[in-house]
Design a protein around this motif. Structure first.
Motif, PDB file in Angstrom:
ATOM      1  N   LEU A 108      -4.137  -1.602   4.889  1.00 54.13           N
ATOM      2  CA  LEU A 108      -5.351  -1.639   4.070  1.00 54.13           C
ATOM      3  C   LEU A 108      -6.613  -1.590   4.934  1.00 54.13           C
ATOM      4  CD1 LEU A 108      -4.353  -4.337   1.422  1.00 54.13           C
ATOM      5  CD2 LEU A 108      -4.139  -1.846   1.266  1.00 54.13           C
ATOM      6  N   SER A 203     -10.484   3.239  -6.881  1.00 49.05           N
ATOM      7  CA  SER A 203     -10.921   2.250  -5.891  1.00 49.05           C
ATOM      8  C   SER A 203     -10.302   0.901  -6.221  1.00 49.05           C
ATOM      9  CB  SER A 203     -12.440   2.145  -5.885  1.00 49.05           C
ATOM     10  OG  SER A 203     -12.893   1.647  -7.134  1.00 49.05           O
ATOM     11  N   ARG A 204     -10.316   0.006  -5.242  1.00 47.78           N
ATOM     12  CA  ARG A 204      -9.680  -1.302  -5.446  1.00 47.78           C
ATOM     13  C   ARG A 204     -10.364  -2.091  -6.561  1.00 47.78           C
ATOM     14  NH1 ARG A 204      -5.998  -2.901  -1.894  1.00 47.78           N
ATOM     15  NH2 ARG A 204      -6.424  -5.118  -2.162  1.00 47.78           N
ATOM     16  N   CYS A 205     -11.671  -1.877  -6.762  1.00 49.45           N
ATOM     17  CA  CYS A 205     -12.376  -2.583  -7.843  1.00 49.45           C
ATOM     18  C   CYS A 205     -12.183  -1.890  -9.188  1.00 49.45           C
ATOM     19  CB  CYS A 205     -13.859  -2.679  -7.527  1.00 49.45           C
ATOM     20  SG  CYS A 205     -14.707  -1.091  -7.477  1.00 49.45           S
ATOM     21  N   THR A 266      -8.682   2.004   2.293  1.00 51.00           N
ATOM     22  CA  THR A 266      -8.517   2.416   0.895  1.00 51.00           C
ATOM     23  C   THR A 266      -9.720   3.213   0.407  1.00 51.00           C
ATOM     24  OG1 THR A 266      -9.558   0.474  -0.147  1.00 51.00           O
ATOM     25  CG2 THR A 266      -7.238   0.275   0.474  1.00 51.00           C
TER      26      THR A 266
END
Length: 293
Positions: A108, A203-205, A266
């Motif tokens: 990550l 995206s991670r969010c 990421t």
């Protein structure tokens, strides 16, 4: 921080410059984490750093360091530590990519350390995968929505044993299962690996789409191993469009001795310009952040 924080030119890279000869180990961790979360990439410059301090600093902010078994390139282990690797196995350009996006389990976070800068050239290139996605034409976005990428790699018995550091087929099968990679073993113990993945990810969010993958360097260095999942070819026009976008939004980092680069794998793509001299020595560590991400 007793530091100056500034962007490199007008890019996303935030440069943290040592102003008062402080130790990098004394920097405010929470401030680093906050900057990293908002920018995805930080460059620490002007600190007195050697290999041991680099490891100590990265240990403060990272966890789950991994080795490079199954990686695309051969990488030299530094000081017997398999989580500390040189990235100077060859000198040609490497196109922008996410690290190890030809398998399921990616690091990550990445750390780079300049043990010794090149005499010239050899800049590391970076760009924001969110911006990359925004620059892609609607027709190419639609193509990537419909079709995933497929990596098909054939290896002799000798090659896979070297790459995966084992001669045990059961261990190889276990690694492939963890990485959602389809393994075919032939009578002569040569193998074929197939891995399917998207070119664009959330995206991670969850608020953005991110273009991050291993498409461009694969098409550059080993074009035959990459097609769409239905085995149709990725056209030269699509690859040209992506390379043009990459050049348009790339930031180049010219290394100075002791520089440390912290990258969100990421979101941020990285690559490298070609170089000619033997002096360049850049190390990498692959890991996860030791903070909520």
């Amino acid at each position: 921080m007793n530091t100056k924080i500034q962007p490199i030119s007008d890019s996303i890279v935030k440069e943290i410059i040592n102003l008062e000869h402080v130790s990098i180990l004394e920097l405010d961790k929470e401030e680093i984490i906050s900057l990293f979360k908002s920018n995805g990439i930080l460059l620490f410059r002007g600190f007195d750093v050697n290999t041991d301090i680099f490891k100590e600093f990265t240990n403060l902010l990272s966890t789950d360091f991994i080795n490079y078994y199954g990686g695309a390139f051969s990488r030299r282990v530094i000081n017997g530590d398999e989580t500390l690797l040189s990235v100077n196995d060859f000198k040609s350009e490497i196109k922008l990519h996410g690290e190890m996006y030809y398998q399921q389990n990616i690091p990550l976070m990445l750390w780079f350390f300049c043990a010794n800068p090149p005499l010239e050239d050899g800049e590391t290139t970076v760009c924001d995968g969110r911006q990359f996605f925004n620059e892609i034409s609607s027709s190419t976005k639609e193509l990537f929505r419909k079709k995933k990428l497929k990596f098909t790699v054939r290896m002799s018995q000798q090659d896979w044993q070297k790459k995966y550091q084992t001669d045990d087929l059961n261990k190889l099968e276990e690694m492939c299962q963890k990485n959602k990679t389809h393994l075919t073993v032939n009578d002569d113990q040569s193998i074929m690996l197939e891995y399917i993945c998207p070119a664009i990810i959330p995206s991670r969010c969850g608020k953005y789409q991110v273009f991050i993958n291993s498409l461009l360097p694969t098409k550059q260095l080993s074009p035959k191993i990459l097609n769409f999942e239905d085995d149709s070819e990725i056209s030269d026009e699509v690859v040209s469009e992506l390379n043009e976008i990459a050049e348009k939004i790339t930031t180049e980092i010219s290394w100075q001795k002791g520089d440390i680069l912290m990258i969100d794998n990421t979101r941020i793509l990285h690559g490298r310009r070609s170089f000619a001299d033997e002096q360049r020595d850049i190390y990498i560590r692959l890991c996860s952040p030791a903070f909520s991400f």
